[in-house]
Design an enzyme around this catalytic site. Sequence first.
Site, PDB file in Angstrom:
ATOM      1  N   HIS A 102       0.841  -1.202   0.000  1.00 41.08           N
ATOM      2  CA  HIS A 102       0.000   0.000   0.000  1.00 41.08           C
ATOM      3  C   HIS A 102       0.871   1.245   0.000  1.00 41.08           C
ATOM      4  CE1 HIS A 102       0.828  -0.491   4.267  1.00 41.08           C
ATOM      5  NE2 HIS A 102       0.210   0.632   4.599  1.00 41.08           N
TER       6      HIS A 102
ATOM      7  N   ASP B  77       5.863   4.196   4.860  1.00 46.47           N
ATOM      8  CA  ASP B  77       6.742   3.211   5.508  1.00 46.47           C
ATOM      9  C   ASP B  77       6.800   1.898   4.724  1.00 46.47           C
ATOM     10  OD1 ASP B  77       4.028   3.067   6.380  1.00 46.47           O
ATOM     11  OD2 ASP B  77       4.577   1.752   8.047  1.00 46.47           O
TER      12      ASP B  77
ATOM     13  N   HIS C 246      -7.502  -1.411   5.665  1.00 47.37           N
ATOM     14  CA  HIS C 246      -6.579  -0.380   6.132  1.00 47.37           C
ATOM     15  C   HIS C 246      -7.114   0.980   5.707  1.00 47.37           C
ATOM     16  CE1 HIS C 246      -2.929   0.740   7.990  1.00 47.37           C
ATOM     17  NE2 HIS C 246      -2.258   1.064   6.916  1.00 47.37           N
TER      18      HIS C 246
HETATM   19 ZN   LIG Z   1       2.831   0.546   7.847  1.00 47.47          ZN
HETATM   20 ZN   LIG Z   2      -0.207   1.582   6.553  1.00 51.17          ZN
END
Ligand SMILES: [Zn+2]
Ligand SMILES: [Zn+2]
Length: 301
Positions: A60, A64, A140
């Site tokens: 995604h 990060d 998410h």
């Molecule tokens: Zn993450």
């Molecule tokens: Zn994330």
Amino acid sequence: LKITILGTGSATPSLIRNPSAQVLDDDHGIYLIDCGEGTQNQLIKNKIKLTKLKNIFISHLHGDHYFGLIGLISSLNLAQRNEPLNIFGPKGLSQIIQIQLKYSQTFLNFKLTFIEIDTYKVQNIFENEHITISTLPLIHRVPCSGFLFIEKPKKRSIIAEKLPKKIEPHEILTLKNGNNIYDLNNKIIYNFQEFTTEPPLPKKYAYCSDTAYSEAIIKHIIGIDLLYHEATFRNDLAERAKKTLHSTASDAAKIAQKAEVKKLIIGHFSSRYHELDVNLNEAQSIFENTFLAIENETYNI
Ligand SMILES: [Zn+2]
Ligand SMILES: [Zn+2]
């Protein structure tokens, strides 16, 4: 199959952890899964040969999980790469990378192909003679997909000491494929069961980061050999996990238990945790065969 963990941290920087990245190796090639900031250094540190890297999978578009990508692409170009590179990721990734290449006037020596994945469907996105890779929809804050890696069935193993001396190479292959060898009168000369043993069962690995607790994935990962599941928080921050659509160590363990996987590795730890004993204990109290993801460690699947 084996997996090398390059990053175990989440969102904010930490001096003790790198953001998400790992490398799956199936002896025929390597697959980079997520590419957080600093992944290049981690690849060097783990002596991973980038000439073997042909496919990258991005779960995604939270930084990060992919902020290391443009750096890696640039370095591959500086290293005079010519081999094509495929990047599987959600909608938008191609645009983000292309615009960085455009304004830095980077002209690639190699063919870069983006394959947009539908993060809401279970779909086969990659297949070769050794492995199939499919998406696993996760829950998410932005479109997010896990990945399921399944080895192709292997051929039967030859029992070398039993093989007759005069056997031909093509006959050995026939036996390895599980077929008998017949003479002209259709009489069995060599029975494959006598000269071969069952091949090892194909290994299965699932990568699930980042996600809220989601039982929807269970049916796709039943009995797999290894599950990597994010475990950003501990029980005391279960409410925060729900709010931010992340999981606790217990959530990850519940998924592992319900899916009856063989082994669970938890990672994507919040930078607020220095020691992870409590995280591990919380998971192990539900699913005993849980391990902490440790950077620069390789796990056999
Ligand atoms: Zn993450
Ligand atoms: Zn994330």
